[in-house]
Design a protein around this motif. Structure first.
Motif, mmCIF file in Angstrom:
data_model
loop_
_atom_site.group_PDB
_atom_site.id
_atom_site.type_symbol
_atom_site.label_atom_id
_atom_site.label_comp_id
_atom_site.label_asym_id
_atom_site.label_seq_id
_atom_site.Cartn_x
_atom_site.Cartn_y
_atom_site.Cartn_z
ATOM 1 N N ASP A 17 -42.972 -85.976 -2.172
ATOM 2 C CA ASP A 17 -42.909 -86.720 -0.912
ATOM 3 C C ASP A 17 -41.789 -87.746 -0.957
ATOM 4 O O ASP A 17 -41.126 -88.009 0.030
ATOM 5 C CB ASP A 17 -44.232 -87.427 -0.641
ATOM 6 C CG ASP A 17 -45.367 -86.433 -0.412
ATOM 7 O OD1 ASP A 17 -45.075 -85.265 -0.088
ATOM 8 O OD2 ASP A 17 -46.529 -86.828 -0.583
ATOM 9 N N PHE A 18 -41.556 -88.330 -2.135
ATOM 10 C CA PHE A 18 -40.495 -89.312 -2.319
ATOM 11 C C PHE A 18 -39.144 -88.665 -2.097
ATOM 12 O O PHE A 18 -38.242 -89.240 -1.496
ATOM 13 C CB PHE A 18 -40.586 -89.902 -3.726
ATOM 14 C CG PHE A 18 -39.390 -90.737 -4.103
ATOM 15 C CD1 PHE A 18 -38.410 -90.222 -4.929
ATOM 16 C CD2 PHE A 18 -39.263 -92.022 -3.628
ATOM 17 C CE1 PHE A 18 -37.306 -90.972 -5.273
ATOM 18 C CE2 PHE A 18 -38.153 -92.783 -3.964
ATOM 19 C CZ PHE A 18 -37.169 -92.265 -4.780
ATOM 20 N N LEU A 19 -38.976 -87.429 -2.582
ATOM 21 C CA LEU A 19 -37.680 -86.743 -2.449
ATOM 22 C C LEU A 19 -37.433 -86.220 -1.039
ATOM 23 O O LEU A 19 -36.303 -86.056 -0.637
ATOM 24 C CB LEU A 19 -37.609 -85.558 -3.426
ATOM 25 C CG LEU A 19 -37.458 -85.903 -4.897
ATOM 26 C CD1 LEU A 19 -37.483 -84.632 -5.723
ATOM 27 C CD2 LEU A 19 -36.156 -86.636 -5.141
ATOM 28 N N TRP B 86 -39.827 -79.063 -12.092
ATOM 29 C CA TRP B 86 -40.695 -78.541 -13.134
ATOM 30 C C TRP B 86 -41.949 -79.380 -13.037
ATOM 31 O O TRP B 86 -41.879 -80.618 -13.040
ATOM 32 C CB TRP B 86 -40.085 -78.726 -14.511
ATOM 33 C CG TRP B 86 -39.100 -77.674 -14.899
ATOM 34 C CD1 TRP B 86 -39.082 -76.373 -14.515
ATOM 35 C CD2 TRP B 86 -37.991 -77.855 -15.768
ATOM 36 N NE1 TRP B 86 -38.023 -75.730 -15.087
ATOM 37 C CE2 TRP B 86 -37.338 -76.613 -15.866
ATOM 38 C CE3 TRP B 86 -37.485 -78.940 -16.470
ATOM 39 C CZ2 TRP B 86 -36.215 -76.432 -16.645
ATOM 40 C CZ3 TRP B 86 -36.367 -78.746 -17.248
ATOM 41 C CH2 TRP B 86 -35.746 -77.501 -17.330
ATOM 42 N N PRO B 87 -43.101 -78.767 -12.932
ATOM 43 C CA PRO B 87 -44.340 -79.541 -12.807
ATOM 44 C C PRO B 87 -44.512 -80.525 -13.958
ATOM 45 O O PRO B 87 -44.312 -80.183 -15.120
ATOM 46 C CB PRO B 87 -45.432 -78.476 -12.847
ATOM 47 C CG PRO B 87 -44.760 -77.218 -12.402
ATOM 48 C CD PRO B 87 -43.350 -77.320 -12.915
ATOM 49 N N SER B 88 -44.833 -81.762 -13.629
ATOM 50 C CA SER B 88 -45.061 -82.797 -14.625
ATOM 51 C C SER B 88 -45.812 -83.950 -13.965
ATOM 52 O O SER B 88 -45.378 -84.463 -12.932
ATOM 53 C CB SER B 88 -43.737 -83.302 -15.194
ATOM 54 O OG SER B 88 -43.942 -84.428 -16.015
ATOM 55 N N ALA B 89 -46.894 -84.358 -14.568
ATOM 56 C CA ALA B 89 -47.681 -85.469 -14.030
ATOM 57 C C ALA B 89 -46.872 -86.763 -14.014
ATOM 58 O O ALA B 89 -47.090 -87.635 -13.177
ATOM 59 C CB ALA B 89 -48.951 -85.654 -14.850
ATOM 60 N N MET C 24 -46.133 -74.454 -4.711
ATOM 61 C CA MET C 24 -46.672 -75.493 -3.844
ATOM 62 C C MET C 24 -46.009 -76.841 -4.122
ATOM 63 O O MET C 24 -45.386 -77.029 -5.157
ATOM 64 C CB MET C 24 -48.176 -75.600 -4.039
ATOM 65 C CG MET C 24 -48.596 -75.826 -5.481
ATOM 66 S SD MET C 24 -50.339 -75.597 -5.748
ATOM 67 C CE MET C 24 -50.938 -77.204 -5.381
ATOM 68 N N LEU C 25 -46.141 -77.767 -3.201
ATOM 69 C CA LEU C 25 -45.578 -79.099 -3.375
ATOM 70 C C LEU C 25 -46.390 -79.863 -4.408
ATOM 71 O O LEU C 25 -47.602 -80.028 -4.260
ATOM 72 C CB LEU C 25 -45.577 -79.859 -2.047
ATOM 73 C CG LEU C 25 -44.689 -79.277 -0.954
ATOM 74 C CD1 LEU C 25 -44.832 -80.097 0.314
ATOM 75 C CD2 LEU C 25 -43.249 -79.240 -1.405
#
Length: 127
Positions: A121-123, A112-115, A86-87
């Protein structure tokens, strides 16, 4: 006796090339864990998997270079397959990393998921 093969692991991709860079025939197995920051048991198990996969000889001394070169070319994408999720916010990887964006254009960004990473959305407007 060779144990059952349960599939390759990420450390296998690091250990075999390390062995090929050792130009001293007298190298010892105990030198690999400290130079790669991998435990003794992980190195030992990795070499067992590599023997089973015919990437190194039975004595675990000589890498079968032809097989090793075939592995990243033809096997890695199947052994370490990635599935898009997921996004989410994360650290850009693969073609989404800023070093690779100049070479590869894609509608999807991979992270890679990271808070503390960049929000996807920025990319999305970059691609």
């Amino acid at each position: 006796m060779i144990r059952m093969h349960n599939g390759m692991r990420p450390q296998d991709i690091v250990i075999l090339p390390k062995i090929t860079t050792i130009h001293n025939e007298g190298w010892q197995l105990k030198d690999l864990p400290s130079s790669l920051y991998i435990s003794n048991s992980e190195v030992s198990e990795s070499l067992e998997r590599s023997v089973y996969a015919e990437l190194i000889d039975f004595e675990k001394r000589h890498v079968r270079r032809g097989n090793l070169l075939d592995f990243p070319t033809h096997g890695v994408k199947y052994v370490f397959s990635a599935q898009a999720g997921m996004l989410i916010r994360g650290v850009p990887t693969a073609h989404s990393h800023h070093f690779m964006r100049v070479f590869i254009s894609s509608e999807q960004a991979y992270v890679w998921p990271s808070a503390s990473g960049i929000k996807l959305d920025f990319l999305s407007h970059i691609f």
